[in-house]
Scaffold this motif. Structure first.
Motif, PDB file in Angstrom:
ATOM      1  N   GLY A  53       1.149  -1.529   0.215  1.00  0.00           N
ATOM      2  CA  GLY A  53       0.159  -0.170   0.321  1.00  0.00           C
ATOM      3  C   GLY A  53       0.427   1.177   0.272  1.00  0.00           C
ATOM      4  N   SER A  54       2.467   1.300   0.133  1.00  0.00           N
ATOM      5  CA  SER A  54       3.164   2.140   0.351  1.00  0.00           C
ATOM      6  C   SER A  54       3.077   3.096  -1.302  1.00  0.00           C
ATOM      7  N   THR A  55       3.395   3.971  -1.191  1.00  0.00           N
ATOM      8  CA  THR A  55       3.693   5.060  -2.357  1.00  0.00           C
ATOM      9  C   THR A  55       3.852   4.621  -3.119  1.00  0.00           C
ATOM     10  N   VAL A  56       5.180   4.320  -3.554  1.00  0.00           N
ATOM     11  CA  VAL A  56       5.417   3.594  -4.658  1.00  0.00           C
ATOM     12  C   VAL A  56       5.169   2.550  -5.374  1.00  0.00           C
ATOM     13  N   GLU A  57       4.228   1.288  -4.858  1.00  0.00           N
ATOM     14  CA  GLU A  57       3.284   0.334  -5.145  1.00  0.00           C
ATOM     15  C   GLU A  57       2.499   1.297  -5.604  1.00  0.00           C
ATOM     16  N   ARG A  58       1.423   2.308  -5.098  1.00  0.00           N
ATOM     17  CA  ARG A  58       0.574   2.571  -5.376  1.00  0.00           C
ATOM     18  C   ARG A  58       0.741   3.962  -7.268  1.00  0.00           C
ATOM     19  N   MET A  59       1.559   4.137  -7.320  1.00  0.00           N
ATOM     20  CA  MET A  59       2.803   4.991  -8.984  1.00  0.00           C
ATOM     21  C   MET A  59       2.963   4.020 -10.033  1.00  0.00           C
ATOM     22  N   SER A  60       3.420   2.513  -9.569  1.00  0.00           N
ATOM     23  CA  SER A  60       3.689   1.562 -10.507  1.00  0.00           C
ATOM     24  C   SER A  60       2.820   0.889 -11.248  1.00  0.00           C
ATOM     25  N   GLU A  61       3.689   0.689 -12.732  1.00  0.00           N
ATOM     26  CA  GLU A  61       2.245  -0.310 -13.564  1.00  0.00           C
ATOM     27  C   GLU A  61       2.445  -1.831 -12.655  1.00  0.00           C
ATOM     28  N   ALA A  62       3.524  -2.053 -12.254  1.00  0.00           N
ATOM     29  CA  ALA A  62       3.504  -3.446 -11.553  1.00  0.00           C
ATOM     30  C   ALA A  62       4.664  -3.309 -10.575  1.00  0.00           C
ATOM     31  N   TYR A  63       4.181  -4.156 -10.201  1.00  0.00           N
ATOM     32  CA  TYR A  63       5.411  -3.851  -8.350  1.00  0.00           C
ATOM     33  C   TYR A  63       5.196  -5.251  -7.835  1.00  0.00           C
ATOM     34  N   ALA A  64       6.540  -5.560  -7.247  1.00  0.00           N
ATOM     35  CA  ALA A  64       7.150  -6.967  -6.236  1.00  0.00           C
ATOM     36  C   ALA A  64       7.160  -6.474  -5.203  1.00  0.00           C
ATOM     37  N   ASN A  65       6.973  -7.404  -3.884  1.00  0.00           N
ATOM     38  CA  ASN A  65       6.838  -7.159  -2.492  1.00  0.00           C
ATOM     39  C   ASN A  65       8.097  -8.074  -2.242  1.00  0.00           C
ATOM     40  N   THR A  66       8.861  -7.627  -1.456  1.00  0.00           N
ATOM     41  CA  THR A  66      10.017  -8.498  -0.899  1.00  0.00           C
ATOM     42  C   THR A  66       9.405  -9.381   0.097  1.00  0.00           C
ATOM     43  N   GLY A  67       8.476  -8.916   0.757  1.00  0.00           N
ATOM     44  CA  GLY A  67       7.957  -9.814   1.830  1.00  0.00           C
ATOM     45  C   GLY A  67       8.732 -10.007   2.797  1.00  0.00           C
ATOM     46  N   ALA A  68       9.917  -9.117   3.297  1.00  0.00           N
ATOM     47  CA  ALA A  68      11.059  -8.919   4.593  1.00  0.00           C
ATOM     48  C   ALA A  68       9.958  -9.139   6.024  1.00  0.00           C
ATOM     49  N   GLY A  69       9.194  -8.454   6.310  1.00  0.00           N
ATOM     50  CA  GLY A  69       8.810  -7.394   7.311  1.00  0.00           C
ATOM     51  C   GLY A  69       9.614  -6.931   8.393  1.00  0.00           C
ATOM     52  N   ILE A  70       9.023  -6.514   8.893  1.00  0.00           N
ATOM     53  CA  ILE A  70       8.984  -4.748   9.591  1.00  0.00           C
ATOM     54  C   ILE A  70      10.197  -5.505  10.063  1.00  0.00           C
ATOM     55  N   GLU A  71      11.150  -4.250   9.421  1.00  0.00           N
ATOM     56  CA  GLU A  71      12.986  -4.020  10.139  1.00  0.00           C
ATOM     57  C   GLU A  71      13.194  -3.222  10.967  1.00  0.00           C
TER      58      GLU A  71
END
Length: 230
Positions: free
Chosen positions: A127-145
């Motif tokens: 749900g982050s800004t870069v995700e919303r601005m992208s045509e396609a995206y991938a989540n690294t799934g690392a969890g909170i750091e």
């Protein structure tokens, strides 16, 4: 938990986060990313800090496995270096941001999108800004750091680049089905190798840290696949 520091905890969490991400090899959630990269004439990999270091490793994978011309660029420098570049053919910008809110990355997207660049995202926060601005995206799934130095987020970015390169290579035919299966097998072994590495080096690292803490400066050397690590 059982750790004295979040940094130590997150180093050990790499075992589990890499295991989960390895299944991205089969995930249809990456299909749009794979299609965009396979069709790209050139891919600019844009990141800041440790994400830029991951881009250096990612460009090695995409260039050598997937035959995608890939150029790593520091987020804050993209505008200055490419302000007069007019997209020719299919030009892709893959923006790598742990938070998905990195200001220099968002500035890059705002500059490049109206020019006709295809915008992709690699993020760790849904749900982050870069995700919303992208045509396609991938989540690294690392969890909170929580610790400041990147650990599991960097490792998963590098691993995701390898997964993308393998899938794009298979789609374009730059690697055979057998080579893809071999890569797939190795990627599924990574979490076990991470665990072995941590167990084998933790005592040595503590000894070395004491010695290095007395130094005023270090020079770290690496090229090719090790450049981003250095």
């Amino acid at each position: 938990g059982k750790y004295n520091f979040f940094l130590t905890k997150e180093i050990h969490e790499q075992i589990e986060t890499t295991k989960k991400l390895a299944y991205g090899l089969e995930s249809d959630l990456l299909d749009d990313m794979v299609d965009n990269l396979a069709d790209a004439d050139v891919a600019y990999l844009v990141g800041c800090g440790s994400s830029f270091n991951a881009c250096n490793v990612g460009s090695y994978y995409l260039n050598n496995i997937a035959d995608v011309l890939s150029i790593p660029v520091i987020g804050g420098r993209f505008f200055e270096e490419f302000k007069n570049l007019k997209p020719k053919g299919n030009m892709v910008i893959l923006n790598v941001s742990q938070s998905g809110e990195t200001k220099d990355i968002i500035n890059t997207i705002n500059f490049a999108k109206p020019k006709g660049f295809h915008i992709l995202g690699m993020i760790n926060v849904p749900g982050s800004t870069v995700e919303r601005m992208s045509e396609a995206y991938a989540n690294t799934g690392a969890g909170i750091e929580r610790s400041v130095p990147a650990t599991k987020t960097y490792t998963n970015q590098v691993l995701l680049f390898l997964i993308l390169a393998a899938r794009v290579g298979l789609k374009k035919g730059t690697i055979s089905s057998q080579e893809f299966e071999n890569l797939k097998e190795e990627i599924h072994q990574i979490s076990t190798l991470v665990e072995k590495t941590i167990n084998n080096t933790i005592d040595k690292a503590q000894e070395l840290a004491k010695e290095l803490s007395e130094k005023n400066a270090m020079t770290l050397l690496g090229y090719g696949i090790t450049h981003g690590v250095a």
